[in-house]
Design a protein around this motif. Structure first.
Motif, PDB file in Angstrom:
ATOM      1  N   VAL A  82     -34.080   0.455  19.900  1.00 57.69           N
ATOM      2  CA  VAL A  82     -33.341   0.188  21.136  1.00 57.69           C
ATOM      3  C   VAL A  82     -34.029  -0.967  21.872  1.00 57.69           C
ATOM      4  CG1 VAL A  82     -32.645   1.124  23.381  1.00 57.69           C
ATOM      5  CG2 VAL A  82     -32.558   2.561  21.332  1.00 57.69           C
ATOM      6  N   ALA A  83     -33.251  -1.999  22.199  1.00 51.88           N
ATOM      7  CA  ALA A  83     -33.789  -3.148  22.946  1.00 51.88           C
ATOM      8  C   ALA A  83     -34.119  -2.697  24.367  1.00 51.88           C
ATOM      9  CB  ALA A  83     -32.785  -4.282  22.966  1.00 51.88           C
ATOM     10  N   VAL A  84     -35.410  -2.752  24.714  1.00 49.85           N
ATOM     11  CA  VAL A  84     -35.838  -2.322  26.047  1.00 49.85           C
ATOM     12  C   VAL A  84     -36.222  -3.495  26.944  1.00 49.85           C
ATOM     13  CG1 VAL A  84     -36.535  -0.018  25.302  1.00 49.85           C
ATOM     14  CG2 VAL A  84     -38.205  -1.889  25.273  1.00 49.85           C
ATOM     15  N   GLY A  85     -36.341  -4.683  26.364  1.00 47.35           N
ATOM     16  CA  GLY A  85     -36.679  -5.850  27.164  1.00 47.35           C
ATOM     17  C   GLY A  85     -36.896  -7.085  26.325  1.00 47.35           C
ATOM     18  N   SER A  86     -37.202  -8.159  27.019  1.00 45.83           N
ATOM     19  CA  SER A  86     -37.523  -9.425  26.353  1.00 45.83           C
ATOM     20  C   SER A  86     -38.641 -10.112  27.127  1.00 45.83           C
ATOM     21  CB  SER A  86     -36.294 -10.332  26.253  1.00 45.83           C
ATOM     22  OG  SER A  86     -35.847 -10.688  27.550  1.00 45.83           O
TER      23      SER A  86
ATOM     24  N   THR B 249     -39.062 -16.902  23.101  1.00 42.63           N
ATOM     25  CA  THR B 249     -38.498 -15.619  23.507  1.00 42.63           C
ATOM     26  C   THR B 249     -38.779 -14.576  22.438  1.00 42.63           C
ATOM     27  OG1 THR B 249     -36.754 -16.680  24.793  1.00 42.63           O
ATOM     28  CG2 THR B 249     -36.387 -14.394  24.156  1.00 42.63           C
ATOM     29  N   ALA B 250     -39.318 -13.453  22.857  1.00 43.81           N
ATOM     30  CA  ALA B 250     -39.609 -12.327  21.965  1.00 43.81           C
ATOM     31  C   ALA B 250     -38.876 -11.094  22.482  1.00 43.81           C
ATOM     32  CB  ALA B 250     -41.110 -12.065  21.925  1.00 43.81           C
ATOM     33  N   ASN B 251     -38.320 -10.317  21.567  1.00 48.93           N
ATOM     34  CA  ASN B 251     -37.614  -9.096  21.941  1.00 48.93           C
ATOM     35  C   ASN B 251     -38.525  -7.888  21.785  1.00 48.93           C
ATOM     36  OD1 ASN B 251     -35.061 -10.310  22.507  1.00 48.93           O
ATOM     37  ND2 ASN B 251     -34.863 -10.660  20.312  1.00 48.93           N
ATOM     38  N   VAL B 252     -38.357  -6.930  22.671  1.00 46.55           N
ATOM     39  CA  VAL B 252     -39.125  -5.689  22.644  1.00 46.55           C
ATOM     40  C   VAL B 252     -38.137  -4.545  22.425  1.00 46.55           C
ATOM     41  CG1 VAL B 252     -40.742  -4.205  23.885  1.00 46.55           C
ATOM     42  CG2 VAL B 252     -40.753  -6.687  24.303  1.00 46.55           C
ATOM     43  N   SER B 253     -38.421  -3.719  21.407  1.00 49.71           N
ATOM     44  CA  SER B 253     -37.559  -2.567  21.145  1.00 49.71           C
ATOM     45  C   SER B 253     -38.414  -1.337  20.891  1.00 49.71           C
ATOM     46  CB  SER B 253     -36.630  -2.841  19.958  1.00 49.71           C
ATOM     47  OG  SER B 253     -37.382  -3.086  18.798  1.00 49.71           O
ATOM     48  N   VAL B 254     -37.801  -0.168  21.026  1.00 54.24           N
ATOM     49  CA  VAL B 254     -38.503   1.107  20.884  1.00 54.24           C
ATOM     50  C   VAL B 254     -37.695   2.027  19.981  1.00 54.24           C
ATOM     51  CG1 VAL B 254     -39.218   3.198  22.151  1.00 54.24           C
ATOM     52  CG2 VAL B 254     -39.673   0.933  23.108  1.00 54.24           C
TER      53      VAL B 254
ATOM     54  N   ALA C  52     -43.046 -14.093  31.030  1.00 54.65           N
ATOM     55  CA  ALA C  52     -42.004 -13.659  31.967  1.00 54.65           C
ATOM     56  C   ALA C  52     -41.296 -12.494  31.286  1.00 54.65           C
ATOM     57  CB  ALA C  52     -41.031 -14.791  32.266  1.00 54.65           C
ATOM     58  N   VAL C  53     -41.456 -11.291  31.836  1.00 56.75           N
ATOM     59  CA  VAL C  53     -40.945 -10.072  31.219  1.00 56.75           C
ATOM     60  C   VAL C  53     -39.648  -9.649  31.903  1.00 56.75           C
ATOM     61  CG1 VAL C  53     -41.464  -7.657  30.691  1.00 56.75           C
ATOM     62  CG2 VAL C  53     -43.301  -9.365  30.659  1.00 56.75           C
ATOM     63  N   THR C  54     -38.636  -9.344  31.085  1.00 48.61           N
ATOM     64  CA  THR C  54     -37.362  -8.840  31.596  1.00 48.61           C
ATOM     65  C   THR C  54     -37.150  -7.428  31.057  1.00 48.61           C
ATOM     66  OG1 THR C  54     -36.420 -11.064  31.639  1.00 48.61           O
ATOM     67  CG2 THR C  54     -34.867  -9.219  31.684  1.00 48.61           C
ATOM     68  N   ASP C  55     -37.028  -6.463  31.947  1.00 49.13           N
ATOM     69  CA  ASP C  55     -36.765  -5.064  31.583  1.00 49.13           C
ATOM     70  C   ASP C  55     -35.259  -4.910  31.399  1.00 49.13           C
ATOM     71  OD1 ASP C  55     -36.247  -2.282  31.618  1.00 49.13           O
ATOM     72  OD2 ASP C  55     -37.943  -1.905  32.958  1.00 49.13           O
ATOM     73  N   ALA C  56     -34.826  -4.422  30.225  1.00 48.91           N
ATOM     74  CA  ALA C  56     -33.399  -4.262  29.939  1.00 48.91           C
ATOM     75  C   ALA C  56     -32.806  -3.017  30.591  1.00 48.91           C
ATOM     76  CB  ALA C  56     -33.177  -4.202  28.429  1.00 48.91           C
ATOM     77  N   GLY C  57     -33.642  -2.147  31.161  1.00 54.32           N
ATOM     78  CA  GLY C  57     -33.125  -0.944  31.818  1.00 54.32           C
ATOM     79  C   GLY C  57     -32.539   0.054  30.830  1.00 54.32           C
TER      80      GLY C  57
END
Length: 154
Positions: free
Chosen positions: A60-64, A125-130, A43-48
């Motif tokens: 920068v956190a871009v989603g989880s 839960t895993a965090n995605v950052s760029v 389940a992907v959540t885009d942080a906008g």
């Protein structure tokens, strides 16, 4: 003689009503079977989030992502970029801007990279950052890319 006939009749009736007994040690078995299908979902959540190309953006956190996979041998998460790890713009003269993605602490760049889990996990839960390096000479315009997160059991 009537007594004798009545006694014989009673004896015959009692023999006919006697229950039959099963042989000692007789048994039967019932086999129980079931199966659980492999189920792996994300389940992907885009942080906008908005990235700053001119000054650079660091981690920068871009989603989880919430991972669920019931494969006891584990599973693999693949992070794939539509633009081979670059932010692209359709503006005249714009060059693609490379960036690095981090998924739950594992970094990767380019078209895709994978993160391997060694066992089943539920509601992980895993965090995605760029991270985008500073590029003070970037051409004006909108830059974008799409990350696709895929899960597959082993």
């Amino acid at each position: 003689m009537i007594r004798f006939a009545a006694a014989a009749l009673i004896a015959a009736a009692s023999l006919a009503a006697a229950p039959a007994f099963a042989a000692a040690g007789a048994s039967g078995t019932i086999q129980l079977n079931s199966s659980v299908a492999q189920t792996c979902t994300v389940a992907v959540t885009d942080a906008g989030a908005t990235l700053n190309i001119l000054a650079g953006s660091s981690n920068v956190a871009v989603g989880s992502v919430v991972e669920n996979c019931n494969d006891g041998a584990g599973y693999t998460i693949t992070v794939a970029s539509s633009n081979n790890g670059t932010l692209k713009s359709s503006a005249t003269g714009a060059q693609a801007i490379s960036y690095t993605t981090s998924y739950d602490g594992t970094s990767g760049s380019g078209a895709s990279f994978a993160v391997t889990r060694s066992g089943a996990q539920f509601n992980k839960t895993a965090n995605v950052s760029v991270t985008v390096p500073a590029n003070a000479q970037a051409i004006a315009g909108s830059y974008a890319d799409t990350l696709t997160i895929t899960i597959a059991g082993k």
